[in-house]
Design an enzyme around this catalytic site. Structure first.
Site, PDB file in Angstrom:
ATOM      1  CE  LYS A  14      -3.828   2.151   2.779  1.00  0.00           C
ATOM      2  NZ  LYS A  14      -4.627   2.244   2.002  1.00  0.00           N
ATOM      3  CD  GLU A 103     -17.941  -3.166   3.471  1.00  0.00           C
ATOM      4  OE1 GLU A 103     -17.049  -2.564   3.469  1.00  0.00           O
ATOM      5  OE2 GLU A 103     -17.357  -4.296   2.322  1.00  0.00           O
ATOM      6  NE  ARG A 131     -17.853  -1.466  -0.995  1.00  0.00           N
ATOM      7  CZ  ARG A 131     -16.846  -1.247  -0.409  1.00  0.00           C
ATOM      8  NH1 ARG A 131     -16.185  -1.251   0.579  1.00  0.00           N
ATOM      9  NH2 ARG A 131     -16.110  -0.331  -1.420  1.00  0.00           N
TER      10      ARG A 131
END
Length: 223
Positions: A14, A103, A131
């Protein structure tokens, strides 16, 4: 070339390409303005008497309530910092759950916990609850389970960007059976709503509040 399905396992970094982002992935997930050459963040001017952020009022209130109510649990899908569930994860780690970017699982986990008498506070950004729409309807609402959804980033979210605008939650939640929607006008109301919810409700609720700082320099301590 061998026929058949292939599995490609890729490990990513990341922030790759910007040293500061690689070193501090949480801060640089949504850094705001920064120098593209050095990576230095533009310092924000925050006055001493600025109101608290809604997310922090939520996070501290949840810890306060959980210390008195042993049935309270906190759940978030990879948003412990943004939603401030991090405070509960630090102080009561055995009752705070980060399920990762899942989620649907967060909502179903909350539903299962509610059936066992726990009081789940499921904190999700408003836009990302979309979601898990199927799970909200079938796993929570149709069964009329007392899951408390705390929807951070309701409304326009500024520099968080277009994908984070929480502008649809009222529309998509109002048509769900058994669902009650709350929108506090200030930080004290948010605390009162959370307090009332954990006393025991017989249906699911959603508490929606905006990104950023509230409107009160002094938030009421008592409920």
């Amino acid at each position: 070339m061998v026929a058949g399905p292939k599995l490609l396992h890729v490990i990513t970094t990341k922030g790759k390409g910007l040293k500061k982002a690689e070193e501090n992935q949480v801060t640089y997930h949504a850094p705001g303005k920064f120098d593209k050459l050095t990576g230095e963040l533009q310092k924000k001017r925050i006055g001493a008497n600025e109101p608290q952020k809604y997310q922090d009022v939520f996070g501290h209130t949840l810890v306060e309530l959980a210390q008195k109510n042993k049935n309270i649990v906190g759940i978030t899908p990879a948003m412990p910092t943004g939603s401030s569930l991090k405070y509960m994860m630090e102080q009561i780690p055995d009752r705070a759950f980060d399920v990762g970017i899942a989620e649907q699982h967060a909502v179903t986990l909350a539903a299962g916990m509610a059936t066992e008498g726990l009081v789940p506070f499921c904190t999700i950004y408003s836009t990302f609850l979309q979601r898990a729409y199927d799970q909200v309807i079938h796993d929570v609402a149709i069964q009329n389970l007392p899951v408390i959804f705390c929807l951070d980033r309701a409304g326009i979210v500024g520099q968080d960007g277009a994908t984070h605008h929480g502008v649809y939650d009222i529309a998509y939640l109002r048509c769900i059976p058994n669902m009650y929607i709350f929108a506090p006008m200030n930080e004290t109301e948010l605390r009162h709503m959370m307090y009332t919810a954990q006393l025991g409700l017989n249906h699911p609720i959603a508490i929606r509040y905006p990104r950023g700082r509230g409107v009160q320099k002094k938030v009421a301590d008592s409920f």
